[in-house]
Design an enzyme around this catalytic site. Structure first.
Site, PDB file in Angstrom:
ATOM      1  N   LYS A 114       0.836  -1.212   0.000  1.00  0.00           N
ATOM      2  CA  LYS A 114       0.000   0.000   0.000  1.00  0.00           C
ATOM      3  C   LYS A 114       0.864   1.252   0.000  1.00  0.00           C
ATOM      4  CE  LYS A 114      -4.515  -0.917   0.160  1.00  0.00           C
ATOM      5  NZ  LYS A 114      -4.668  -2.227  -0.153  1.00  0.00           N
ATOM      6  N   LYS A 195      -3.002 -10.507  -7.134  1.00  0.00           N
ATOM      7  CA  LYS A 195      -4.355 -10.853  -6.680  1.00  0.00           C
ATOM      8  C   LYS A 195      -5.376  -9.853  -7.245  1.00  0.00           C
ATOM      9  CE  LYS A 195      -4.443  -8.136  -2.493  1.00  0.00           C
ATOM     10  NZ  LYS A 195      -4.794  -7.925  -1.132  1.00  0.00           N
ATOM     11  N   LYS A 198      -9.378  -4.344  -5.038  1.00  0.00           N
ATOM     12  CA  LYS A 198     -10.377  -3.288  -5.207  1.00  0.00           C
ATOM     13  C   LYS A 198      -9.772  -2.062  -5.863  1.00  0.00           C
ATOM     14  CE  LYS A 198     -13.068  -4.623  -1.241  1.00  0.00           C
ATOM     15  NZ  LYS A 198     -13.260  -4.443   0.204  1.00  0.00           N
TER      16      LYS A 198
HETATM   17  P1  TYM Z   1     -10.857  -6.490   2.258  1.00  0.00           P
HETATM   18  O1  TYM Z   1     -12.137  -5.775   2.090  1.00  0.00           O
HETATM   19  O2  TYM Z   1      -9.656  -5.995   1.532  1.00  0.00           O
HETATM   20  O3  TYM Z   1     -11.049  -8.010   1.870  1.00  0.00           O
HETATM   21  C1  TYM Z   1     -12.132  -8.752   2.396  1.00  0.00           C
HETATM   22  C2  TYM Z   1     -11.810 -10.237   2.398  1.00  0.00           C
HETATM   23  O4  TYM Z   1     -11.565 -10.685   1.050  1.00  0.00           O
HETATM   24  C3  TYM Z   1     -10.325 -11.392   0.999  1.00  0.00           C
HETATM   25  N1  TYM Z   1      -9.722 -11.147  -0.324  1.00  0.00           N
HETATM   26  C4  TYM Z   1      -9.447 -12.122  -1.224  1.00  0.00           C
HETATM   27  N2  TYM Z   1      -9.600 -13.456  -1.165  1.00  0.00           N
HETATM   28  C5  TYM Z   1      -9.249 -14.170  -2.271  1.00  0.00           C
HETATM   29  N3  TYM Z   1      -8.746 -13.610  -3.409  1.00  0.00           N
HETATM   30  C6  TYM Z   1      -8.569 -12.263  -3.504  1.00  0.00           C
HETATM   31  N4  TYM Z   1      -8.105 -11.723  -4.630  1.00  0.00           N
HETATM   32  C7  TYM Z   1      -8.924 -11.450  -2.382  1.00  0.00           C
HETATM   33  N5  TYM Z   1      -8.897 -10.109  -2.125  1.00  0.00           N
HETATM   34  C8  TYM Z   1      -9.389  -9.949  -0.872  1.00  0.00           C
HETATM   35  C9  TYM Z   1      -9.485 -10.798   2.118  1.00  0.00           C
HETATM   36  O5  TYM Z   1      -8.497 -11.706   2.539  1.00  0.00           O
HETATM   37  C10 TYM Z   1     -10.527 -10.555   3.187  1.00  0.00           C
HETATM   38  O6  TYM Z   1     -10.756 -11.720   3.952  1.00  0.00           O
HETATM   39  N6  TYM Z   1      -8.324  -6.373   6.440  1.00  0.00           N
HETATM   40  C11 TYM Z   1      -9.543  -6.990   5.953  1.00  0.00           C
HETATM   41  C12 TYM Z   1     -10.790  -6.364   6.570  1.00  0.00           C
HETATM   42  C13 TYM Z   1     -10.819  -6.553   8.037  1.00  0.00           C
HETATM   43  C14 TYM Z   1     -10.963  -7.771   8.741  1.00  0.00           C
HETATM   44  C15 TYM Z   1     -10.911  -7.438  10.124  1.00  0.00           C
HETATM   45  C16 TYM Z   1     -11.126  -9.105   8.355  1.00  0.00           C
HETATM   46  C17 TYM Z   1     -10.697  -5.566   8.957  1.00  0.00           C
HETATM   47  N7  TYM Z   1     -10.754  -6.097  10.216  1.00  0.00           N
HETATM   48  C18 TYM Z   1     -11.014  -8.415  11.110  1.00  0.00           C
HETATM   49  C19 TYM Z   1     -11.237 -10.068   9.350  1.00  0.00           C
HETATM   50  C20 TYM Z   1     -11.179  -9.732  10.707  1.00  0.00           C
HETATM   51  C21 TYM Z   1      -9.531  -6.921   4.442  1.00  0.00           C
HETATM   52  O7  TYM Z   1      -8.561  -7.257   3.825  1.00  0.00           O
HETATM   53  O8  TYM Z   1     -10.638  -6.498   3.811  1.00  0.00           O
END
Ligand code: TYM
Length: 324
Positions: A114, A195, A198
């Site tokens: 990031k 990967k 977003k």
């Molecule tokens: P975020 O919104 O970036 O992603 C949400 C979830 O999607 C998974 N993910 C993927 N899985 C497979 N392939 C991909 N290309 C891919 N891109 C994203 C992420 O691993 C995630 O599980 N930091 C977290 C949000 C968060 C969270 C937490 C999660 C904040 N606090 C506490 C669990 C527990 C996140 O990456 O969000």
């Protein structure tokens, strides 16, 4: 028998969820609603590390709420809420900040990625992101955390923080474990070395209409890479295994092996299957977004339930660290 095992997971409110978010995490916690006490939240505080336009934050937060509900989160079974409505997340994160060495945060892959993507805005929130995530999880004393592979490092840090806190202040938190799905990492369509994400290039969004899914998949890269691998094709096949029928999966697997596969056909069938899989979702999502008051009510009720658990943990934590 209802279980008392606690599950926590969240999705950032920055940008609409894509197929990677769905297969990596969301699909799992929707399926686990009957087996765990689920706390699912919209990580709107985490979203502030990358977006700063208040209008955008507001709209995207509501959209993610509608997405969760339209995908099948049942607010009667699952506590669904906004992270920012429970101030204890930020409060506990501060206490965790004080037991987390900066070095541990600086070596996090996501922080490095990031900060190279947004050089003009390497804010302290980006560095402390995983500390807030540890607070999100430990505030509810969660044991199970369904996430994609990219978040496993953050979860390890949450375990380290739990261990450290317990050692210094007495046993308080269980060590949370990641629940990983088979589709660990869905790749970007235009650059399958990376990967699906977003930010950056076009991700396949859950709300994309059929023609958009078709357009994006048509452009998906299927070329051989420098090592002779086909990461783009592997990625399409991974999605076909999730969304295709048994016959379609067997057909393309064997065509792939015999080298008779036509990628245009694979893409077309995949586009149809994905569009059909999310047809009901698209309809429900639209209805929910047309009624923001209902969404706000559901989130309000969720916050009330979450607050009770959060307050209890914070009382215990404050006592243990000497604040009460
Ligand atoms: P975020 O919104 O970036 O992603 C949400 C979830 O999607 C998974 N993910 C993927 N899985 C497979 N392939 C991909 N290309 C891919 N891109 C994203 C992420 O691993 C995630 O599980 N930091 C977290 C949000 C968060 C969270 C937490 C999660 C904040 N606090 C506490 C669990 C527990 C996140 O990456 O969000």
């Amino acid at each position: 028998m209802p279980t008392t095992k606690i599950l926590v997971s969240g999705v950032r409110a920055s940008g609409e969820p894509h197929i990677g978010n769905y297969l990596g995490a969301i699909k799992q916690f929707i399926a686990l609603q009957n087996q765990y006490r689920c706390h699912i939240f919209i990580a709107d505080l985490h979203a502030l590390t990358t977006i700063s336009d208040p209008k955008e934050v507001r709209v995207q937060t509501l959209e993610v709420a509608a997405d969760y509900l339209a995908l099948g989160i049942d607010p009667k079974k699952t506590t669904l809420f906004l992270q920012s409505q429970i101030p204890q997340h930020a409060e506990l994160a501060w206490i965790f900040n004080c037991i987390t060495p900066i070095g541990e945060l600086e070596r996090m892959t996501q922080f490095k990625e990031k900060s190279s993507q947004q050089k003009e805005n390497i804010n302290a929130g980006l560095l402390n992101y995983p500390v807030l995530m540890a607070a999100d999880i430990l505030l509810y004393k969660a044991e199970a955390v369904p996430v994609g592979e990219d978040q496993v490092q953050h979860l390890e840090l949450a375990r380290t923080i739990a261990r450290k806190f317990n050692k210094h202040f007495g046993k308080t938190f269980p060590e949370p474990k990641p629940l990983l799905s088979e589709a660990l990492r869905v790749k970007s369509l235009s650059n399958p070395e990376k990967k699906m994400s977003k930010t950056g290039d076009e991700a396949l969004l859950l709300s994309d209409p059929p023609e958009e899914i078709s357009r994006k998949l048509k452009k998906a890269v299927t070329a051989t890479d420098a090592k002779g691998a086909h990461p783009g094709v592997d990625n399409l096949m991974l999605m076909l295994r999730e969304f295709g029928s048994r016959e379609q999966i067997l057909r393309f697997e064997s065509e792939l092996e015999n080298n008779t596969i036509k990628y245009s056909e694979l893409k077309e069938i995949l586009a149809q299957r994905i569009a059909a899989h999310f047809a009901d979702f698209r309809k429900k999502r639209k209805e929910l977004l047309a009624s923001p008051e209902t969404l706000a009510d559901i989130l309000g009720e969720g916050a009330e339930k979450a607050r009770a658990a959060a307050e209890k943990t914070m009382r215990e934590v404050k006592e243990k660290v000497g604040l009460l």
